[in-house]
Scaffold this motif. Sequence first.
Motif, short mmCIF file in Angstrom:
data_model
loop_
_atom_site.label_atom_id
_atom_site.label_comp_id
_atom_site.label_asym_id
_atom_site.label_seq_id
_atom_site.Cartn_x
_atom_site.Cartn_y
_atom_site.Cartn_z
N TRP A 32 0.82 -1.21 0.00
CA TRP A 32 0.00 0.00 0.00
C TRP A 32 0.86 1.26 0.00
O TRP A 32 0.54 2.24 -0.66
N SER A 33 1.94 1.23 0.75
CA SER A 33 2.84 2.38 0.77
C SER A 33 4.26 1.92 1.05
O SER A 33 4.48 0.85 1.60
N MET A 34 5.18 2.75 0.62
CA MET A 34 6.59 2.50 0.92
C MET A 34 7.20 3.79 1.45
O MET A 34 6.84 4.89 0.99
N SER A 35 8.10 3.63 2.38
CA SER A 35 8.70 4.79 3.03
C SER A 35 10.19 4.62 3.15
O SER A 35 10.71 3.49 3.13
N TRP A 36 10.84 5.74 3.27
CA TRP A 36 12.25 5.76 3.65
C TRP A 36 12.34 6.30 5.07
O TRP A 36 11.73 7.34 5.39
N TYR A 37 13.09 5.59 5.89
CA TYR A 37 13.44 6.04 7.22
C TYR A 37 14.96 6.13 7.28
O TYR A 37 15.66 5.56 6.44
N ARG A 38 15.44 6.81 8.29
CA ARG A 38 16.88 6.81 8.50
C ARG A 38 17.19 6.75 9.99
O ARG A 38 16.40 7.21 10.82
N ARG A 39 18.32 6.18 10.29
CA ARG A 39 18.79 6.09 11.67
C ARG A 39 20.19 6.69 11.73
O ARG A 39 21.10 6.24 11.05
N HIS A 98 4.60 -1.23 3.61
CA HIS A 98 3.38 -1.49 4.38
C HIS A 98 2.34 -2.03 3.42
O HIS A 98 2.08 -1.41 2.38
N THR A 99 1.76 -3.17 3.74
CA THR A 99 0.84 -3.80 2.81
C THR A 99 -0.62 -3.55 3.19
O THR A 99 -0.93 -3.08 4.30
N TYR A 100 -1.50 -3.86 2.26
CA TYR A 100 -2.93 -3.74 2.50
C TYR A 100 -3.38 -4.67 3.63
O TYR A 100 -4.42 -4.45 4.24
N ARG A 101 -2.59 -5.67 3.90
CA ARG A 101 -2.91 -6.62 4.97
C ARG A 101 -2.28 -6.20 6.29
O ARG A 101 -2.23 -7.00 7.23
N ALA A 102 -1.79 -4.98 6.32
CA ALA A 102 -1.20 -4.41 7.55
C ALA A 102 0.08 -5.11 7.96
O ALA A 102 0.46 -5.06 9.13
N SER A 103 0.76 -5.75 7.01
CA SER A 103 2.07 -6.31 7.30
C SER A 103 3.13 -5.27 7.00
O SER A 103 2.93 -4.39 6.15
N GLU A 104 4.26 -5.38 7.66
CA GLU A 104 5.35 -4.44 7.48
C GLU A 104 6.64 -5.19 7.17
O GLU A 104 6.91 -6.23 7.78
N TYR A 105 7.43 -4.62 6.27
CA TYR A 105 8.69 -5.25 5.89
C TYR A 105 9.77 -4.18 5.80
O TYR A 105 9.55 -3.11 5.24
N TRP A 106 10.91 -4.53 6.35
CA TRP A 106 12.07 -3.63 6.35
C TRP A 106 13.18 -4.20 5.49
O TRP A 106 13.39 -5.41 5.45
#
Length: 116
Positions: A32-39, A98-106
Motif C-alpha cells: 500500500w505504501s513505501m517509506s524511507w526512514y533513516r537512523r 506497508h501492505t494492505y494486509r497491515a504487514s510491514e517489511y524492512w
Amino acid sequence: QVHVVESGGGLVQAGGSLRLSCTASGNAFTIWSMSWYRRTASKQHELVATITSGGSTHYADAMKGRFTISRDAAKNIVYLQMINLKPEDTAVYYCWAHTYRASEYWGQGTQVTVSS
C-alpha cells in the motif's frame, strides 16, 4: 511475503547528491505504501518520506525541498533522490513497505555518509 532491498548509498561530499533505490519483490502487489526512514549515529530513527500505491507523497518537514521520493510502479522500485546533502544527513537509510494486509517489511539498510 514481501522483500525489500535498498541500494545506492555511499560516501559523498557535502553539497553532493545521491539517489537511493528500494526494490520490492515477492507479493509486491500487496504493498500500500513505501517509506524511507533513516537512523543516525545517535540512534535517532526518523521518517524521511512516504509514497503510496496511488502516488501520493508525504515528507517529514525537515526533508522537504532537498529529498524527493518517487517510484517506478512497473518495476516495483521506489527512489529517494537527495540533493545538497549535509553531514547531518549521514545515516543508515531503510526502506519500509506497508501492505494492505497491515504487514510491514524492512530492508537491511544502506549507509549514506556525507563528509564536510
